[in-house]
Write a protein that holds these residues in place. Structure first.
Motif, PDB file in Angstrom:
ATOM      1  N   TYR A  76       0.826  -1.203   0.000  1.00  0.00           N
ATOM      2  CA  TYR A  76       0.000   0.000   0.000  1.00  0.00           C
ATOM      3  C   TYR A  76       0.867   1.262   0.000  1.00  0.00           C
ATOM      4  O   TYR A  76       0.604   2.215  -0.744  1.00  0.00           O
ATOM      5  N   GLY A  77       1.920   1.265   0.824  1.00  0.00           N
ATOM      6  CA  GLY A  77       2.814   2.425   0.862  1.00  0.00           C
ATOM      7  C   GLY A  77       3.503   2.657  -0.467  1.00  0.00           C
ATOM      8  O   GLY A  77       3.656   3.801  -0.918  1.00  0.00           O
ATOM      9  N   ALA A  78       3.938   1.569  -1.122  1.00  0.00           N
ATOM     10  CA  ALA A  78       4.574   1.701  -2.430  1.00  0.00           C
ATOM     11  C   ALA A  78       3.608   2.254  -3.469  1.00  0.00           C
ATOM     12  O   ALA A  78       3.983   3.071  -4.318  1.00  0.00           O
ATOM     13  N   ALA A  79       2.341   1.820  -3.397  1.00  0.00           N
ATOM     14  CA  ALA A  79       1.338   2.316  -4.338  1.00  0.00           C
ATOM     15  C   ALA A  79       1.111   3.816  -4.140  1.00  0.00           C
ATOM     16  O   ALA A  79       1.000   4.575  -5.114  1.00  0.00           O
ATOM     17  N   LEU A  80       1.039   4.253  -2.881  1.00  0.00           N
ATOM     18  CA  LEU A  80       0.869   5.677  -2.602  1.00  0.00           C
ATOM     19  C   LEU A  80       2.046   6.494  -3.130  1.00  0.00           C
ATOM     20  O   LEU A  80       1.869   7.503  -3.815  1.00  0.00           O
ATOM     21  N   CYS A  81       3.262   6.063  -2.790  1.00  0.00           N
ATOM     22  CA  CYS A  81       4.459   6.790  -3.229  1.00  0.00           C
ATOM     23  C   CYS A  81       4.553   6.825  -4.746  1.00  0.00           C
ATOM     24  O   CYS A  81       4.904   7.858  -5.332  1.00  0.00           O
ATOM     25  N   ALA A  82       4.254   5.694  -5.390  1.00  0.00           N
ATOM     26  CA  ALA A  82       4.348   5.630  -6.847  1.00  0.00           C
ATOM     27  C   ALA A  82       3.378   6.598  -7.499  1.00  0.00           C
ATOM     28  O   ALA A  82       3.716   7.284  -8.470  1.00  0.00           O
ATOM     29  N   ALA A 120      -5.247  -1.032  -7.189  1.00  0.00           N
ATOM     30  CA  ALA A 120      -5.035  -2.384  -6.655  1.00  0.00           C
ATOM     31  C   ALA A 120      -4.338  -2.333  -5.303  1.00  0.00           C
ATOM     32  O   ALA A 120      -4.709  -3.062  -4.368  1.00  0.00           O
ATOM     33  N   GLY A 121      -3.319  -1.471  -5.177  1.00  0.00           N
ATOM     34  CA  GLY A 121      -2.590  -1.371  -3.919  1.00  0.00           C
ATOM     35  C   GLY A 121      -3.430  -0.810  -2.796  1.00  0.00           C
ATOM     36  O   GLY A 121      -3.256  -1.184  -1.630  1.00  0.00           O
ATOM     37  N   THR A 122      -4.359   0.088  -3.112  1.00  0.00           N
ATOM     38  CA  THR A 122      -5.241   0.651  -2.096  1.00  0.00           C
ATOM     39  C   THR A 122      -6.188  -0.407  -1.542  1.00  0.00           C
ATOM     40  O   THR A 122      -6.481  -0.440  -0.341  1.00  0.00           O
ATOM     41  N   TYR A 123      -6.659  -1.290  -2.416  1.00  0.00           N
ATOM     42  CA  TYR A 123      -7.573  -2.342  -1.975  1.00  0.00           C
ATOM     43  C   TYR A 123      -6.853  -3.509  -1.313  1.00  0.00           C
ATOM     44  O   TYR A 123      -7.476  -4.275  -0.569  1.00  0.00           O
ATOM     45  N   VAL A 143      -7.969  -8.268  -8.789  1.00  0.00           N
ATOM     46  CA  VAL A 143      -7.710  -6.833  -8.846  1.00  0.00           C
ATOM     47  C   VAL A 143      -6.348  -6.557  -9.494  1.00  0.00           C
ATOM     48  O   VAL A 143      -6.181  -5.588 -10.247  1.00  0.00           O
ATOM     49  N   TRP A 144      -5.376  -7.442  -9.250  1.00  0.00           N
ATOM     50  CA  TRP A 144      -4.066  -7.281  -9.893  1.00  0.00           C
ATOM     51  C   TRP A 144      -4.124  -7.678 -11.363  1.00  0.00           C
ATOM     52  O   TRP A 144      -3.420  -7.097 -12.199  1.00  0.00           O
ATOM     53  N   MET A 145      -4.968  -8.650 -11.680  1.00  0.00           N
ATOM     54  CA  MET A 145      -5.160  -9.020 -13.077  1.00  0.00           C
ATOM     55  C   MET A 145      -5.774  -7.860 -13.854  1.00  0.00           C
ATOM     56  O   MET A 145      -5.377  -7.561 -14.991  1.00  0.00           O
ATOM     57  N   SER A 170     -12.987   3.243 -13.761  1.00  0.00           N
ATOM     58  CA  SER A 170     -14.178   3.234 -12.906  1.00  0.00           C
ATOM     59  C   SER A 170     -14.595   1.808 -12.554  1.00  0.00           C
ATOM     60  O   SER A 170     -14.939   1.510 -11.405  1.00  0.00           O
ATOM     61  N   ILE A 171     -14.551   0.918 -13.539  1.00  0.00           N
ATOM     62  CA  ILE A 171     -14.923  -0.481 -13.299  1.00  0.00           C
ATOM     63  C   ILE A 171     -13.973  -1.107 -12.290  1.00  0.00           C
ATOM     64  O   ILE A 171     -14.388  -1.805 -11.354  1.00  0.00           O
ATOM     65  N   MET A 172     -12.677  -0.832 -12.459  1.00  0.00           N
ATOM     66  CA  MET A 172     -11.694  -1.404 -11.548  1.00  0.00           C
ATOM     67  C   MET A 172     -11.875  -0.866 -10.133  1.00  0.00           C
ATOM     68  O   MET A 172     -11.620  -1.562  -9.150  1.00  0.00           O
ATOM     69  N   ALA A 173     -12.308   0.378 -10.004  1.00  0.00           N
ATOM     70  CA  ALA A 173     -12.510   0.964  -8.681  1.00  0.00           C
ATOM     71  C   ALA A 173     -13.760   0.431  -8.011  1.00  0.00           C
ATOM     72  O   ALA A 173     -13.797   0.294  -6.779  1.00  0.00           O
ATOM     73  N   VAL A 174     -14.794   0.113  -8.792  1.00  0.00           N
ATOM     74  CA  VAL A 174     -16.083  -0.284  -8.222  1.00  0.00           C
ATOM     75  C   VAL A 174     -16.130  -1.767  -7.876  1.00  0.00           C
ATOM     76  O   VAL A 174     -16.672  -2.144  -6.825  1.00  0.00           O
TER      77      VAL A 174
END
Length: 255
Positions: A76-82, A120-123, A143-145, A170-174
């Motif tokens: 999650y931290g890596a996703a935020l920083c990226a 994906a990293g947030t979820y 979610v990674w796929m 949007s689809i990936m977020a929902v």
């Protein structure tokens, strides 16, 4: 000069003043070119959050109670920083792009790809640290796929179908959000919903380049607010509360 002529002159003067801060909307299949003021705002609104994102990921690592929590903290931290780092790099290169057209194009693609992996990293902490329904367990890898498929789409069709690309995001977020609603423990769902609403409101500004000055920078602000809300939910409901320092430092305060 008549009253109508004066009003027309005033409207023209107003448009000229706005032209300093906003360019005209681009043609179809062309990217909006921000003004220098907008470039500066686009860089600043995400650059400010690179270091807090790194510290936030480290704070979750310090609060982790086991190896699985530590792994999710780093994902999650890596996703935020990226997200904030790549966005800042792209907007900086785009601002100073006189001889960096190819590099700018690559970073623009990388910026869009990063959004998929940020989602994906947030979820990831919610899908891996909470109990899910039996039919929902597969979302942990789906979610990674989806992020990988979205990345391939960006590689092959970057900037060709903008609304379709927005639909994919949007689809990936929902989809994972629907799965999270199946959790027996619903603590934190309200904060996740508020963060999602902030992202959704920000999309209005994301699509307003050429209509509203600093529209993209305002979108960045909504992204930051949404990310902060989701971080709070993760910190508050998935990790131990009130651990602001590493265990080694907290031991110094114990009697």
């Amino acid at each position: 000069m008549g009253r109508g002529g004066c009003e027309g002159t005033q409207r023209h003067a107003g448009l000229v003043r706005w032209d300093r801060f906003m360019n005209h909307r681009p043609l179809a299949h062309r990217r909006y070119e921000p003004t220098h003021y907008e470039h500066a705002a686009n860089c600043a609104t995400h650059a400010l959050w690179i270091m807090p994102s790194a510290l936030g990921g480290a704070a979750l690592h310090w609060q982790a109670g086991d190896g699985w929590q530590r792994l999710m903290a780093w994902v999650y931290g890596a996703a935020l920083c990226a997200l904030f780092t790549v966005s800042t790099a792209f907007h900086t290169i785009s601002w100073k792009k006189s001889h960096l057209r190819t590099v700018e194009h690559c970073f623009h693609m990388f910026d869009r790809v990063t959004i998929y992996f940020f989602i994906a990293g947030t979820y990831a902490p919610w899908l891996n640290l909470r109990e899910l329904g039996p039919w929902a367990v597969h979302m942990r890898w789906l979610v990674w796929m989806m992020a990988a498929v979205g990345s391939l789409y960006i590689y092959h069709f970057h900037e060709r179908h903008k609304m379709l690309e927005l639909l994919f995001y949007s689809i990936m977020a929902v989809c994972p959000a629907l799965v999270i609603l199946s959790m027996p423990d619903q603590d934190g769902v309200l904060e996740l919903a508020v963060g999602g609403l902030l992202y959704a409101l920000g999309v209005v500004f994301f699509k307003s380049d050429g209509r509203l000055p600093f529209a993209h920078a305002i979108w960045h602000v909504f992204v930051t607010l949404g990310a902060a809300t989701h971080y709070y939910a993760t910190w508050r409901h998935l990790y131990k509360p009130c651990a602001l320092f590493p265990p080694s430092l907290r031991l110094l305060d114990e009697p």
